[in-house]
Design an enzyme around this catalytic site. Structure first.
Site, PDB file in Angstrom:
ATOM      1  N   LYS A   1       0.272   3.861  -2.719  1.00  0.00           N
ATOM      2  CA  LYS A   1      -0.759   4.908  -2.650  1.00  0.00           C
ATOM      3  C   LYS A   1      -0.140   6.303  -2.597  1.00  0.00           C
ATOM      4  O   LYS A   1      -0.784   7.286  -2.961  1.00  0.00           O
ATOM      5  CB  LYS A   1      -1.663   4.682  -1.435  1.00  0.00           C
ATOM      6  CG  LYS A   1      -2.576   3.462  -1.549  1.00  0.00           C
ATOM      7  CD  LYS A   1      -3.476   3.350  -0.325  1.00  0.00           C
ATOM      8  CE  LYS A   1      -4.498   2.237  -0.451  1.00  0.00           C
ATOM      9  NZ  LYS A   1      -3.942   0.903  -0.235  1.00  0.00           N
TER      10      LYS A   1
ATOM     11  N   SER B   1      -5.603   3.875   4.441  1.00  0.00           N
ATOM     12  CA  SER B   1      -5.198   2.943   3.391  1.00  0.00           C
ATOM     13  C   SER B   1      -6.429   2.462   2.624  1.00  0.00           C
ATOM     14  O   SER B   1      -6.662   1.264   2.459  1.00  0.00           O
ATOM     15  CB  SER B   1      -4.428   1.757   3.969  1.00  0.00           C
ATOM     16  OG  SER B   1      -3.658   1.142   2.959  1.00  0.00           O
TER      17      SER B   1
ATOM     18  N   SER C   1       0.783  -1.240   0.000  1.00  0.00           N
ATOM     19  CA  SER C   1       0.000   0.000   0.000  1.00  0.00           C
ATOM     20  C   SER C   1       0.814   1.288   0.000  1.00  0.00           C
ATOM     21  O   SER C   1       0.245   2.372  -0.112  1.00  0.00           O
ATOM     22  CB  SER C   1      -0.960   0.012   1.181  1.00  0.00           C
ATOM     23  OG  SER C   1      -2.108  -0.744   0.882  1.00  0.00           O
TER      24      SER C   1
END
Length: 509
Positions: free
Chosen positions: A161, A344, A158
């Site tokens: 991102k 997230s 993640s």
């Protein structure tokens, strides 16, 4: 400073990060807007934080955070402001000369030798497995102070991102809002005031559109129905036919990981991220047909406002002759990026990747989003060798980034030339306080980073990553990234990553 975990942080260290990265916005604007409350505490931090469990960003697991033990004192109620709003004409909070030096980039930067001595024993520890990579960059200069395999492309989970948010902000700007629209398809006599032949609910790609009664800062499907119903009734329409349009996005709605509680099918129309419970973040049961569900809810809301939907609600693209009846807009992109990073949020991440593609006039599918994300980051002059953006969320194991790319992204967001990228910094979870770091940094070895480390987590099975910012005890704002892709124990791996970031926080290097 003394107390929990043997902190030795100077008081101004809590606000020095704001002093440096605050240069990215005019000081008056920073004081009046953004995620601050009146005391200078990040709004997300001042609510709850340390008592919350992690919210999860992996493909099969939640973040391995847990609530603090019963009877322990919550950190959130005792900590000083982490980011203070800047006052007009004052680029550094009035909390000591060290903070002012940090704002000017004059505090001493750590040396490569000192960083190597402090970090390498942890990077070589069993918890991260073999081949862990790292990068530490001086935010004031953009110079890499320490690197270990920093140019090796790794699975980011993640932390990708950060790239997704940077690309979207760079092409759309922080004030951009995503529209959800209702249009009327003209029928006979429409120009003379007759009812439309049908209406179409057109999705623009806002996953935060909500059907819930309490919309908060989100665009409301109920509000959209009310406005549309008012206009329809003015035309004498008490019954209508309804269709829904998802044509803003192209390609499959199915993410490569398949059906998963970490995200809904990727479609241009959905309400509440397709969640089938009352949650707002983290894993949850998801609808397999979120667009149809949103349209069905819209039909119910129309009926409550005195306009009945006749016949079945089906998917159909609006025509060029359609005229707008009403629309609602999402929270600004700055807020969406912050929410994506703090929690997230995979659904927002996939939506923002497609918004980047739409802004370029490209197909809004996985391939188009990857291509335009890369182009947007390339225009910022970032090191993209070996990078792949197979999705926007980091759930796809085909994603690749280098530690150097992540630190460069964060340093670019702190630069005065790019105030539009500021939300990439302000959205990072705060250690022990918010988002996916709320339940972490409870280990005494990592406690020095509580409230000071701001970082995006990344978790997939066997992959653990952390990238963010920290202010050293000498007052220098550093960006860092640590990537490990051969871990066997996620709890130990996360603890080691937290210890690495905390080492930077109290390193007088």
């Amino acid at each position: 400073m003394s107390g929990r975990g043997g902190w030795r942080l100077k008081t101004w260290q809590f606000t020095a990060a704001a002093a440096v990265s605050g240069l990215a916005l005019a000081s008056a604007a920073a004081a009046a807007a953004g995620p601050w409350d009146s005391g200078g505490q990040r709004t997300a931090e001042s609510r709850r934080a340390a008592l919350l469990p992690g919210t999860g960003d992996g493909d099969h697991r939640t973040e391995a955070g847990s609530p603090l033990p019963a009877g322990s004192d919550p950190v959130a109620s005792e900590a000083a402001a982490v980011l203070a709003p800047l006052e007009a004409g004052d680029l550094a909070p009035r909390t000591g000369e060290g903070a002012r030096e940090a704002a000017a980039g004059q505090a001493p930067a750590p040396t490569a030798a000192a960083l190597k001595f402090a970090l390498e024993p942890l990077l070589k520890a069993k918890g991260l497995g073999p081949g862990a990579t790292a990068s530490v960059v001086d935010a004031a200069t953009g110079k890499e102070l320490y690197g270990r395999g920093a140019k090796t492309a790794m699975v980011p989970a993640s932390t990708v991102k950060i790239a997704t948010g940077t690309a979207a902000l760079s092409v759309l700007g922080p004030d951009h809002r995503i529209r959800t629209t209702v249009v009327a398809e003209p029928g006979p006599g429409y120009e003379d005031g007759a009812p439309p032949e049908r209406i179409v609910l057109v999705g623009g790609g806002d996953p935060t559109l909500t059907a819930r009664a309490d919309a908060g800062d989100n665009a409301s499907l109920r509000t959209l129905a009310r406005h549309a119903a008012d206009t329809l009734k003015q035309r004498g329409a008490r019954t209508v036919r309804l269709a829904y349009d998802t044509s803003a996005y192209s390609g499959s709605t199915r993410h490569p990981i398949g059906l998963n509680e970490n995200l809904a099918p990727v479609t241009a129309l959905m309400a509440d991220e397709g969640r089938l419970d009352t949650s707002t973040s983290g894993p949850a049961p998801r609808s397999t047909r979120p667009a149809q569900d949103a349209a069905d809810a819209f039909a119910r809301f129309l009926a409550e406002r005195g306009v009945k939907v006749e016949g079945a609600v089906r998917e159909a693209a609006a025509t060029d002759q359609a005229e707008k009846l009403a629309d609602v807009r999402s929270a600004p992109l700055s807020a969406l990026v912050e929410r994506m990073l703090t929690h997230s949020d995979n659904d927002i991440a996939e939506a923002l990747a497609r918004q980047t593609a739409l802004a370029a006039g490209a197909k809004a599918d996985f391939a188009g989003a990857e291509r335009e994300t890369r182009r947007a980051l390339g225009r910022l002059g970032l090191p993209l060798d070996g990078a792949r953006f197979a999705d926007g969320s980091g759930l796809d194991r085909a994603d690749r980034v280098t530690a150097r790319l992540l630190t460069s992204l964060l340093a670019r967001a702190a630069h005065t030339d790019h105030p539009e990228l500021r939300p990439v910094l302000t959205g990072l979870p705060v250690a022990g306080f918010s988002g996916t770091l709320a339940g972490r940094y409870t280990d005494p070895e990592a406690a020095a980073g509580t409230g000071v480390v701001r970082a995006k987590t990344g978790t997939l099975t066997g992959v653990n990553t952390l990238a963010g910012t920290v202010v050293s005890t000498d007052g220098r704002l550093l960006t860092f990234s640590f990537l490990a892709s051969a871990t066997t124990d996620p709890t130990t791996a996360q603890s080691t990553l937290d210890h690495l970031a905390s080492t930077l926080a109290h390193c007088g290097c």
